[in-house]
Design a protein around this motif. Structure first.
Motif, PDB file in Angstrom:
ATOM      1  N   PRO A  11       0.789  -1.236   0.000  1.00 42.22           N
ATOM      2  CA  PRO A  11       0.000   0.000   0.000  1.00 42.22           C
ATOM      3  C   PRO A  11       0.823   1.289   0.000  1.00 42.22           C
ATOM      4  N   ASP A  12       2.052   1.241   0.530  1.00 45.37           N
ATOM      5  CA  ASP A  12       2.856   2.460   0.582  1.00 45.37           C
ATOM      6  C   ASP A  12       4.316   2.109   0.880  1.00 45.37           C
ATOM      7  N   LYS A 136      -6.965  -0.812  -6.447  1.00 50.76           N
ATOM      8  CA  LYS A 136      -6.522  -0.724  -5.057  1.00 50.76           C
ATOM      9  C   LYS A 136      -5.335   0.237  -4.984  1.00 50.76           C
ATOM     10  N   PRO A 137      -5.258   1.003  -3.915  1.00 50.39           N
ATOM     11  CA  PRO A 137      -4.143   1.957  -3.789  1.00 50.39           C
ATOM     12  C   PRO A 137      -2.854   1.250  -3.371  1.00 50.39           C
ATOM     13  N   GLN A 138      -2.261   0.519  -4.309  1.00 51.35           N
ATOM     14  CA  GLN A 138      -1.029  -0.202  -4.045  1.00 51.35           C
ATOM     15  C   GLN A 138      -0.026   0.100  -5.144  1.00 51.35           C
TER      16      GLN A 138
END
Length: 145
Positions: A11-12, A136-138
């Motif tokens: 994710p980050d 998805k925020p990946q």
């Protein structure tokens, strides 16, 4: 000397950096490869996909080093650029074949033997991994040791 390379989505940067000592397998979906210069490959792939020069990408700090506790003497986590991720996500089979061929030719010019089928398998695997995360925020990361 053998190198283990694992590409994974996280994710980050903080989540990706947290696995630098142990690798991503127990935490994130990953693809495992070996015995090539992952940092150089990320730069070369982006150069081929986008037309930017290798030198310009290096100057732009691509790929970003997310974690390197051993300062080059141990495992490292790199973040693939958004441009490379986007290019892999939209690439069709023909484009992946083209990029694979150019990459193998570049490696060959530097005296490295790399099979086109394996190059295509790597790039296709990365494209599939990125497509699987959808919206998805990946992001794509590379762990190597």
């Amino acid at each position: 000397m053998s190198t283990i390379i694992k590409f994974f989505v996280a994710p980050d940067h903080a989540a990706a950096a947290a696995v630098v000592d142990v690798g991503p397998d127990d935490f994130f979906e990953s693809l495992t490869f070996g015995n090539f210069d992952a940092e150089g490959a990320l730069i070369e792939w982006e150069s081929i996909f986008t037309g930017q020069t290798f030198e310009d990408l290096v100057a732009a700090d691509v790929p970003k080093v997310v974690a390197d506790p051993g300062e080059g003497e141990g495992p490292v986590v790199l973040a693939a650029s958004r441009a490379l991720q986007d290019a892999l996500t939209v690439a069709d089979e023909q484009r992946l074949v083209e990029v694979s061929r150019v990459w193998v030719a570049e490696r060959s010019a530097d005296g490295e033997v790399f099979d086109e089928g394996i190059a295509l398998w790597i790039l296709s695997g990365l494209a599939d991994l990125l497509c699987a995360i959808g919206r998805k925020p990946q992001s794509l990361y590379c762990w190597s040791a």
